[in-house]
Design a protein around this motif. Structure first.
Motif, PDB file in Angstrom:
ATOM      1  N   ILE A 173     -13.301 135.802  45.388  1.00 18.87           N
ATOM      2  CA  ILE A 173     -12.356 134.697  45.489  1.00 18.87           C
ATOM      3  C   ILE A 173     -13.058 133.505  44.846  1.00 18.87           C
ATOM      4  O   ILE A 173     -14.066 133.022  45.378  1.00 18.87           O
ATOM      5  N   PRO A 174     -12.597 133.063  43.704  1.00 18.30           N
ATOM      6  CA  PRO A 174     -13.363 132.046  42.957  1.00 18.30           C
ATOM      7  C   PRO A 174     -13.692 130.797  43.769  1.00 18.30           C
ATOM      8  O   PRO A 174     -14.682 130.129  43.466  1.00 18.30           O
ATOM      9  N   SER A 175     -12.904 130.466  44.790  1.00 25.53           N
ATOM     10  CA  SER A 175     -13.233 129.281  45.582  1.00 25.53           C
ATOM     11  C   SER A 175     -14.534 129.455  46.345  1.00 25.53           C
ATOM     12  O   SER A 175     -15.103 128.472  46.835  1.00 25.53           O
ATOM     13  N   ALA A 176     -15.022 130.712  46.444  1.00 20.57           N
ATOM     14  CA  ALA A 176     -16.315 130.939  47.092  1.00 20.57           C
ATOM     15  C   ALA A 176     -17.482 130.680  46.147  1.00 20.57           C
ATOM     16  O   ALA A 176     -18.629 130.601  46.586  1.00 20.57           O
ATOM     17  N   CYS A 177     -17.183 130.543  44.848  1.00 13.34           N
ATOM     18  CA  CYS A 177     -18.253 130.405  43.873  1.00 13.34           C
ATOM     19  C   CYS A 177     -18.906 129.026  43.903  1.00 13.34           C
ATOM     20  O   CYS A 177     -20.037 128.872  43.447  1.00 13.34           O
ATOM     21  N   LEU A 178     -18.139 128.035  44.357  1.00 13.33           N
ATOM     22  CA  LEU A 178     -18.620 126.669  44.308  1.00 13.33           C
ATOM     23  C   LEU A 178     -18.590 126.067  45.708  1.00 13.33           C
ATOM     24  O   LEU A 178     -18.069 126.663  46.649  1.00 13.33           O
ATOM     25  N   ASN A 179     -19.129 124.889  45.837  1.00 12.42           N
ATOM     26  CA  ASN A 179     -19.115 124.189  47.125  1.00 12.42           C
ATOM     27  C   ASN A 179     -17.991 123.164  47.133  1.00 12.42           C
ATOM     28  O   ASN A 179     -16.824 123.500  47.049  1.00 12.42           O
ATOM     29  N   SER A 180     -18.342 121.880  47.207  1.00 12.09           N
ATOM     30  CA  SER A 180     -17.326 120.841  47.353  1.00 12.09           C
ATOM     31  C   SER A 180     -16.410 120.741  46.143  1.00 12.09           C
ATOM     32  O   SER A 180     -15.253 120.335  46.264  1.00 12.09           O
ATOM     33  N   THR A 181     -16.897 121.105  44.945  1.00 12.31           N
ATOM     34  CA  THR A 181     -16.099 120.901  43.738  1.00 12.31           C
ATOM     35  C   THR A 181     -14.907 121.846  43.632  1.00 12.31           C
ATOM     36  O   THR A 181     -14.116 121.733  42.698  1.00 12.31           O
ATOM     37  N   VAL A 182     -14.778 122.777  44.566  1.00 13.65           N
ATOM     38  CA  VAL A 182     -13.575 123.601  44.629  1.00 13.65           C
ATOM     39  C   VAL A 182     -12.896 123.434  45.994  1.00 13.65           C
ATOM     40  O   VAL A 182     -11.966 124.151  46.324  1.00 13.65           O
ATOM     41  N   SER A 183     -13.375 122.457  46.773  1.00 13.24           N
ATOM     42  CA  SER A 183     -12.855 122.230  48.129  1.00 13.24           C
ATOM     43  C   SER A 183     -12.501 120.761  48.338  1.00 13.24           C
ATOM     44  O   SER A 183     -12.773 120.187  49.390  1.00 13.24           O
ATOM     45  N   GLY A 184     -11.923 120.145  47.321  1.00 13.83           N
ATOM     46  CA  GLY A 184     -11.485 118.767  47.457  1.00 13.83           C
ATOM     47  C   GLY A 184     -12.601 117.756  47.484  1.00 13.83           C
ATOM     48  O   GLY A 184     -12.406 116.625  47.943  1.00 13.83           O
ATOM     49  N   LEU A 185     -13.800 118.131  47.051  1.00 15.05           N
ATOM     50  CA  LEU A 185     -15.000 117.283  47.055  1.00 15.05           C
ATOM     51  C   LEU A 185     -15.449 116.918  48.470  1.00 15.05           C
ATOM     52  O   LEU A 185     -16.065 115.871  48.680  1.00 15.05           O
ATOM     53  N   ILE A 186     -15.161 117.796  49.420  1.00 12.80           N
ATOM     54  CA  ILE A 186     -15.546 117.572  50.810  1.00 12.80           C
ATOM     55  C   ILE A 186     -16.738 118.464  51.150  1.00 12.80           C
ATOM     56  O   ILE A 186     -16.790 119.641  50.771  1.00 12.80           O
ATOM     57  N   SER A 187     -17.690 117.896  51.873  1.00 11.51           N
ATOM     58  CA  SER A 187     -18.879 118.653  52.266  1.00 11.51           C
ATOM     59  C   SER A 187     -18.551 119.635  53.378  1.00 11.51           C
ATOM     60  O   SER A 187     -17.444 119.623  53.947  1.00 11.51           O
ATOM     61  N   ARG A 188     -19.504 120.468  53.708  1.00 15.10           N
ATOM     62  CA  ARG A 188     -19.417 121.245  54.932  1.00 15.10           C
ATOM     63  C   ARG A 188     -19.412 120.273  56.102  1.00 15.10           C
ATOM     64  O   ARG A 188     -19.885 119.148  55.989  1.00 15.10           O
ATOM     65  N   THR A 189     -18.880 120.659  57.255  1.00 16.55           N
ATOM     66  CA  THR A 189     -18.749 119.715  58.369  1.00 16.55           C
ATOM     67  C   THR A 189     -20.079 119.511  59.097  1.00 16.55           C
ATOM     68  O   THR A 189     -20.975 120.361  59.043  1.00 16.55           O
ATOM     69  N   VAL A 190     -20.165 118.369  59.766  1.00 21.97           N
ATOM     70  CA  VAL A 190     -21.402 117.944  60.420  1.00 21.97           C
ATOM     71  C   VAL A 190     -21.122 117.644  61.886  1.00 21.97           C
ATOM     72  O   VAL A 190     -20.127 116.998  62.220  1.00 21.97           O
ATOM     73  N   LEU A 191     -22.014 118.124  62.735  1.00 25.37           N
ATOM     74  CA  LEU A 191     -21.926 117.826  64.167  1.00 25.37           C
ATOM     75  C   LEU A 191     -23.319 117.435  64.645  1.00 25.37           C
ATOM     76  O   LEU A 191     -24.197 118.276  64.804  1.00 25.37           O
ATOM     77  N   ARG A 192     -23.503 116.139  64.850  1.00 20.83           N
ATOM     78  CA  ARG A 192     -24.802 115.613  65.291  1.00 20.83           C
ATOM     79  C   ARG A 192     -24.543 114.516  66.317  1.00 20.83           C
ATOM     80  O   ARG A 192     -23.712 113.635  66.101  1.00 20.83           O
ATOM     81  N   ALA A 193     -25.274 114.559  67.433  1.00 19.17           N
ATOM     82  CA  ALA A 193     -24.972 113.709  68.576  1.00 19.17           C
ATOM     83  C   ALA A 193     -25.015 112.228  68.252  1.00 19.17           C
ATOM     84  O   ALA A 193     -24.242 111.446  68.809  1.00 19.17           O
ATOM     85  N   ASP A 194     -25.908 111.820  67.354  1.00 18.66           N
ATOM     86  CA  ASP A 194     -26.002 110.391  67.055  1.00 18.66           C
ATOM     87  C   ASP A 194     -24.905 109.908  66.117  1.00 18.66           C
ATOM     88  O   ASP A 194     -24.733 108.696  65.920  1.00 18.66           O
ATOM     89  N   LEU A 195     -24.144 110.832  65.555  1.00 16.59           N
ATOM     90  CA  LEU A 195     -23.072 110.476  64.630  1.00 16.59           C
ATOM     91  C   LEU A 195     -21.686 110.800  65.175  1.00 16.59           C
ATOM     92  O   LEU A 195     -20.697 110.156  64.798  1.00 16.59           O
ATOM     93  N   VAL A 196     -21.600 111.795  66.024  1.00 14.67           N
ATOM     94  CA  VAL A 196     -20.316 112.261  66.556  1.00 14.67           C
ATOM     95  C   VAL A 196     -20.321 112.082  68.062  1.00 14.67           C
ATOM     96  O   VAL A 196     -21.006 112.806  68.792  1.00 14.67           O
TER      97      VAL A 196
END
Length: 865
Positions: free
Chosen positions: A692-715
């Motif tokens: 599935i070509p969308s698996a070939c790239l990171n943010s540039t095939v996913s709306g320029l969004i990073s993987r999600t982040v869960l960190r206590a000092d930020l969330v």
């Protein structure tokens, strides 16, 4: 007896003061056993001994226990009698206050014993809103007050109204308890509330007023002190006369009979002048001996699970199960309208020919079971009795002159805030019921309820049939501090109507770390993978060419899989589903499914993206937002593909925990995916493992969004999980190009996709989890011993190459162009590609096990560290 005639007679008994509170044949006062042994006397109004019996309990402040025959707590009673007493007290309060004041009144009941009584009083009063105190704290609900019950074994009461203004008016406050013995509880309550919400008038209501003259004087003095009027309404009044030394004598008597109960064989009963009735088989004085302390350890449950049936009452959505957070006149109207249908469902579930049935409520959950029992009594010829379980430890003596004949003991099953301990059901064992219906709220529907030593098993030993009805635990809607979804172009390169991101924007925060540092920290336990981000891979020109070639080759194949999964969802899940993609791999697939529904059916489906983190669960705040804006039953979770099924399991577990914590039901854990090579789900477009070509790239095939982040000092606890918008990568963004290339092929594959979906709908698609089995086998064969480091499938292998420290790639022998991009990445990173016969996936990526910088994994099987 005709149904209407039976109900009319029960109501007449209450209204005319006949006090028919004992079953036929009960001619001995149920307080005589204690009275004879301790010299305790009840003096006062004529109805007193009909309303009350006596028992003993281990309590350093009071030996005896006044046991109400009409409260529906310890003594099974006709629900019409129980409800009738409360309603009649409410009518008397209304007469006392007058119509105008009664219309401004608020009723407050006490947990746990008077929650149902207080609710019945509110019904008799008319349109009064009702709240009862609780010993169950609820996350996110502010406390509006609290007080202590001095003589109780469990003292702290909390007031948790959903509407903080409920107690803030200046109308009369009506306080309802089952009995007044000293008046201390009422004094503590009024003192606390009057400081917060002062008012001019209070009315105290009880079934029996047993205060001494001195205690009555204290209440009058307190009323003068605060400058308010305090009236009292009771069904009967009197006093308890206690001889000198009664506390010590009572404790000695309890100790003696406890010892007998713990040493006697099953079925034994205490001997004595009134031990005329033999104990029912296998009932004994108590099902288990009384615990000496809260939280007494029990052996781990063993043996078969209890056999019982479930009743789906179809409790109205959003209707509170009780008044822990308040119960309004509008709630009352909804309940009245729903009761007949729920009683019919209850009646239909009972065994054929059942003549004597018990409805057993659950601690503070008294009112809903009472109303169900009363409605069942009204519409059938069945003899119905009602009582509830309790926290209160009371000695059981099988004697007609004693109020507590039998006791069933079982572990607490609602995860109480004060820790584990025993709970009790009194006078149910040996009562000859053809069936017992246990009614609990969903917070109490836990494994402990169903365990071999749990309540259902205890009941099953004493009745031919046990049924369970679960009422959803009401969760107040907390004031929403959550923002509306983020949308493009402010967040992501997708059009705003394509997806709403239930995330917070962390674009200004530095979260990236070198891949090697992240891997070492993750594997050493020093950090969770969701606490940082990998540095975004910048594809070479050669790699980008591979992406575009792969997209050209596979666009039609992907389009057909999109059609299949979307048609399956529309046919099986909902005609107007709410698509909720698991960010970020699921987001392009969710958008394509939305486009398919629009193209093929003219539907404009809502679509959101939420965060789910392995080991941490799904974003609960995102679920709360979705539940406020949509019916959870319409929500369909979407992901790109399955590997070994870890996220599938993570979602199911997280939704189960969310349902318990928030009481919000309806979310379906079944994920819809484009590709299911691991055979982990029922809803998929294909089970082939292809690129599935969308698996070939990171943010540039996913709306320029990073993987999600869960960190206590930020969330924080009221925040969505976070992610970054990489605006600076817009020059290499192919997100929309990927979507457009696939959706352009919809017309040519539409017929084939619909035909394939129809075929799939007629087949058995049950998951086999063969992917998980393969991963476990590979983990052991390559001495990795951690399935989290084995990433099966083309998509997951690509992620390993782009985000983690890869050790090697296993490729199915003969795999073709689907692996061109993987081979190129492996060559760039110096990772060996090993061909393997019989691999169930096209390829499997292995993360470097026990990684430290400089580790090599020398022989390909064992790890050099």
């Amino acid at each position: 007896m005709e149904k209407a005639e039976k109900a009319e007679k029960a109501e007449k008994a209450v209204n005319e003061g006949e006090h028919q509170v004992c079953d036929e044949g009960d001619r001995v006062w149920s307080g005589s056993w204690v009275a004879e042994r301790l010299g305790v006397e009840l003096v006062g109004d004529d109805p007193l001994t009909g309303l009350l019996g006596l028992a003993l309990r281990r309590n350093p402040k009071r030996a005896h226990l006044l046991v109400s025959n009409v409260l529906g707590k310890h003594v099974p009673q006709s629900p019409s009698v129980v409800y009738g007493y409360g309603v009649e007290l409410g009518r008397r309060v209304r007469e006392l206050l007058g119509a105008e004041e009664a219309g401004r009144a608020v009723v407050l009941g006490y947990a746990e014993t008077a929650t149902g009584l207080g609710h019945s009083v509110a019904d008799g009063l008319g349109l009064a809103p009702y709240l009862h105190s609780t010993r169950r704290p609820v996350a996110g609900v502010a406390t509006a007050g609290g007080f202590e019950e001095a003589h109780s074994h469990a003292t702290s009461h909390l007031l948790l109204p959903e509407d903080p203004a409920l107690l803030g008016g200046d109308g009369p406050l009506v306080l309802v308890d089952d009995e007044f013995s000293t008046g201390n509880t009422v004094l503590n309550t009024v003192r606390d509330l009057h400081q917060r919400y002062p008012r001019r008038r209070y009315v105290v209501v009880a079934l029996v007023d047993m205060r001494s003259a001195a205690d009555a004087g204290r209440l009058e003095e307190f009323a003068r002190e605060i400058g308010a009027r305090v009236d009292l309404v009771a069904a009967a009044s009197g006093r308890v006369r206690l001889p000198e030394g009664v506390l010590e004598k009572g404790q000695e008597l309890v100790a003696r009979y406890e010892g007998f109960a713990s040493s006697a064989p099953a079925g034994a009963a205490p001997s004595g002048p009134r031990a005329q009735f033999p104990a029912p088989p296998n009932s004994g004085v108590a099902d288990t001996p009384l615990s000496g302390a809260r939280g007494t350890a029990r052996p781990a449950p063993t043996g078969p699970q209890p056999d019982y049936g479930r009743i789906d009452l179809q409790w109205p959505a959003g209707l509170p199960d009780g008044a822990r957070h308040g119960f309004t006149p509008a709630h009352r109207e909804r309940l009245e309208n729903a009761l007949p249908a729920m009683a019919r469902r209850l009646a239909d579930a009972l065994p054929h020919g059942a003549r004597r049935v018990h409805i057993l409520g659950f601690e503070e959950l008294m009112y809903a079971p009472l109303r169900l029992a009363r409605e069942l009594e009204r519409v059938t010829d069945i003899e119905v009795r009602y009582s509830t379980t309790t926290r209160s430890p009371v000695l059981a003596v099988d004697d007609p002159g004693y109020a507590i004949r039998t006791r069933l003991a079982f572990p607490a099953h609602d995860d109480p805030a004060d820790g584990p301990g025993e709970r009790y059901a009194y006078n149910v064992a040996g009562a000859g019921f053809d069936a017992v219906v246990a009614v609990v709220d969903s917070a109490g529907d836990t494994p402990a309820l169903h365990a071999p030593d749990g309540l259902l098993a205890r009941l099953a030993a004493h009745t031919p049939r046990v049924l369970l009805a679960v009422i959803p635990s009401y969760a107040p809607e907390r004031p929403s501090m959550l923002p509306e979804p983020l949308r493009g172009p402010a967040f992501s390169s997708y059009a705003p109507e394509e997806v709403g991101w239930l995330l917070q924007d962390l674009s200004d925060v530095t979260l990236e770390a070198p891949t090697e540092e992240r891997e070492e920290a993750i594997q050493s336990g020093g950090a969770h993978y969701a606490e940082s981000l990998p540095v975004e891979y910048q594809p070479s020109e050669q790699y980008q060419e591979l992406f575009h070639a792969a997209l050209e080759d596979s666009a039609a194949r992907i389009a057909q899989a999109v059609g299949v999964v979307t048609e399956t969802v529309l046919a099986e899940r909902s005609p107007r589903p709410v698509l909720v993609s698991l960010a970020r791999a699921g987001t392009p697939v969710g958008i394509l499914m939305r486009r398919w529904a629009q193209h093929r059916h003219g539907l404009d489906l809502p679509h959101y993206a939420v965060s789910i983190v392995r080991g941490r669960g799904i974003d609960a705040n995102a679920l709360r937002w979705l539940a406020r804006h949509h019916d959870p039953r319409d929500v369909v979770f979407v992901d790109g593909w399955t590997g070994k099924g870890a996220i599938t399991r993570e979602l199911a577990k997280a939704l189960e925990e969310f349902e318990k914590s928030d009481g919000i039901t309806g979310f379906d854990p079944e994920i819809a995916v484009l590709a299911d090579p691991g055979s982990c789900v029922r809803t998929y477009g294909t089970r082939e493992d292809f690129l599935i070509p969308s698996a070939c790239l990171n943010s540039t095939v996913s709306g320029l969004i990073s993987r999600t982040v869960l960190r206590a000092d930020l969330v924080g606890p009221d925040d969505f999980h976070g992610a970054k918008f990489y605006r600076e990568l817009a020059g290499t963004d192919v997100s929309v190009a990927f979507l457009d290339a696939v959706s352009a092929r919809f017309p040519e594959v539409a017929d084939a996709a619909c035909a394939q979906a129809k075929e799939l709908l007629a087949t058995d698609r049950s998951p086999t989890w063969e992917g998980w089995a393969a991963v476990e086998r590979i983990s052991e064969e390559y001495a990795i011993h951690d399935v989290n480091l084995v990433k099966p499938g083309v998509g997951e292998t690509t992620r390993v190459m782009l985000r983690r420290v890869p050790w090697k790639v296993l490729a199915r022998a003969g795999a073709g162009s689907d692996l061109d991009h993987v081979r190129l990445l492996a060559e760039q990173r110096g990772v060996p590609v090993e061909e393997v016969d019989g691999l169930p996936y096209t390829c499997v990526g292995l993360i470097h096990p026990k990684y430290t910088r400089g580790a090599t994994g020398a022989d390909g099987k064992a790890v050099s560290v």
